[in-house]
Design an enzyme around this catalytic site. Structure first.
Site, short mmCIF file in Angstrom:
data_model
loop_
_atom_site.label_atom_id
_atom_site.label_comp_id
_atom_site.label_asym_id
_atom_site.label_seq_id
_atom_site.Cartn_x
_atom_site.Cartn_y
_atom_site.Cartn_z
N LYS A 130 -1.08 -8.81 -2.36
CA LYS A 130 -1.50 -8.20 -1.47
C LYS A 130 -2.87 -8.60 -1.20
O LYS A 130 -3.74 -8.98 -1.94
CB LYS A 130 -1.80 -6.79 -1.99
CG LYS A 130 -2.22 -5.74 -1.02
CD LYS A 130 -2.80 -4.28 -1.64
CE LYS A 130 -3.64 -3.36 -0.66
NZ LYS A 130 -4.03 -2.33 -1.29
N ASN A 153 -3.34 4.80 -5.09
CA ASN A 153 -3.97 4.57 -6.35
C ASN A 153 -4.85 5.84 -6.82
O ASN A 153 -4.41 6.56 -7.57
CB ASN A 153 -4.80 3.35 -6.45
CG ASN A 153 -5.17 2.96 -7.83
OD1 ASN A 153 -5.63 1.85 -8.23
ND2 ASN A 153 -4.87 3.86 -8.92
N THR A 154 -5.86 6.08 -5.99
CA THR A 154 -6.88 7.01 -6.32
C THR A 154 -6.23 8.47 -6.31
O THR A 154 -6.39 9.17 -7.27
CB THR A 154 -8.09 7.01 -5.50
OG1 THR A 154 -8.54 5.73 -5.42
CG2 THR A 154 -8.98 7.87 -5.87
N ALA A 213 -3.93 3.54 1.62
CA ALA A 213 -5.24 4.07 1.54
C ALA A 213 -5.33 5.30 2.13
O ALA A 213 -4.80 5.48 3.31
CB ALA A 213 -6.23 3.07 2.28
N GLY A 214 -6.10 6.15 1.64
CA GLY A 214 -6.36 7.53 2.17
C GLY A 214 -5.33 8.74 1.94
O GLY A 214 -5.53 9.78 1.98
N GLY A 251 -9.62 5.59 -1.19
CA GLY A 251 -10.15 6.74 -1.97
C GLY A 251 -10.51 7.98 -1.37
O GLY A 251 -11.24 8.73 -2.06
#
Length: 261
Positions: A101, A210-211, A188-189, A162
């Site tokens: 990635k 992830n976050t 993301a987001g 994040g």
């Protein structure tokens, strides 16, 4: 689900891809990833030990490559040269592993992609034999350019890394999806399960996060919720939602055969 997901010639049962950072320890990481049902896990080579730091605990002791497809990423890289160097190191550490990635960041505050450097790195990595999945803006033109370079998956952001803000521009995502001939994976987001479901309802092939899991009060429970959100959104997309009808009501029950008073 019997609806499988194919990436770089390999078939997966889960369309949820998850990161391995920001957990309190490797035990929590493993528990959350198990609950997510994910087959593909991302690893930040600059931040996670996968063997480069001898004598320290290795993520691979908890999440072995025999059970998961590892996706080394270039989190923390701000130039094309740095990203290419990082992924060449990952290939060496992982015995020739070529699925990666790519992310090249523009600044440390927003973590927004630096697209000129991303395009440059993608071209170099594809020529070097890597199978590149690439984090990018939600710009349909640049997404198409990355596909033309030879990236095997394009990964537009939903909102800032994040941030947990969810999908801020569904229209751009639809433009990217409609023109693509490679998997489109929102990256993301995402903040909660409904965000994941919306991404899948739009027609995305998968969601990476992830976050949203690691920063939840109960990461393991949130991982389970995200699994269900992705599956529900995918099923809704396949089912085909009813059309929206402004100012037009439609009874949900039959209007024929009614008992007459």
């Amino acid at each position: 689900m019997t609806d499988t997901f194919t990436l770089a010639g390999k078939t997966y049962s889960s369309r949820l891809l998850v990161g391995t950072g920001k957990y309190k320890d490797f035990d929590e990481t493993k528990a959350a990833i198990d609950a997510s049902g994910a087959n593909i896990i991302t690893v930040a080579i600059r931040r996670t030990n996968i063997g480069q730091n001898a004598g320290e605990p290795s993520l691979l002791d908890y999440l072995p490559p025999s059970q998961y497809t590892l996706l080394p990423n270039t989190a923390g890289c701000y130039t094309a040269d740095d990203a290419v160097r990082t992924l060449r190191l990952a290939r060496e550490l992982l015995d020739g592993h070529d699925l990666v990635k790519l992310e090249v960041l523009g600044d440390s505050h927003t973590l927004f992609p630096n697209m000129p450097e991303t395009l440059k790195a993608a071209e170099t990595l594809v020529k070097d034999g890597f199978k590149v999945m690439v984090y990018c803006t939600d710009d349909p033109i640049q997404a198409r350019m990355l596909e033309e370079i030879g990236c095997i998956a394009v990964m537009p952001l939903a909102s800032l890394i994040g941030s947990g803000m969810g999908i801020l521009n569904p229209w751009n995502l639809r433009l990217i999806i409609d023109q693509a001939n490679v998997p489109i994976i929102v990256d993301a987001g995402v903040g909660t399960a409904s965000d994941a479901a919306i991404a899948m309802e739009l027609g995305c092939d998968g969601v990476l996060m992830n976050t949203a899991i690691a920063a939840a009060k109960d990461p393991v429970l949130m991982a389970s919720a995200m699994k269900k959100g992705v599956e529900a959104g995918r099923e809704a997309f396949l089912a085909g939602r009813m059309p929206k009808k402004l100012y037009s009501g439609s009874p949900s029950s039959p209007t024929t055969g009614l008992i007459q008073s």
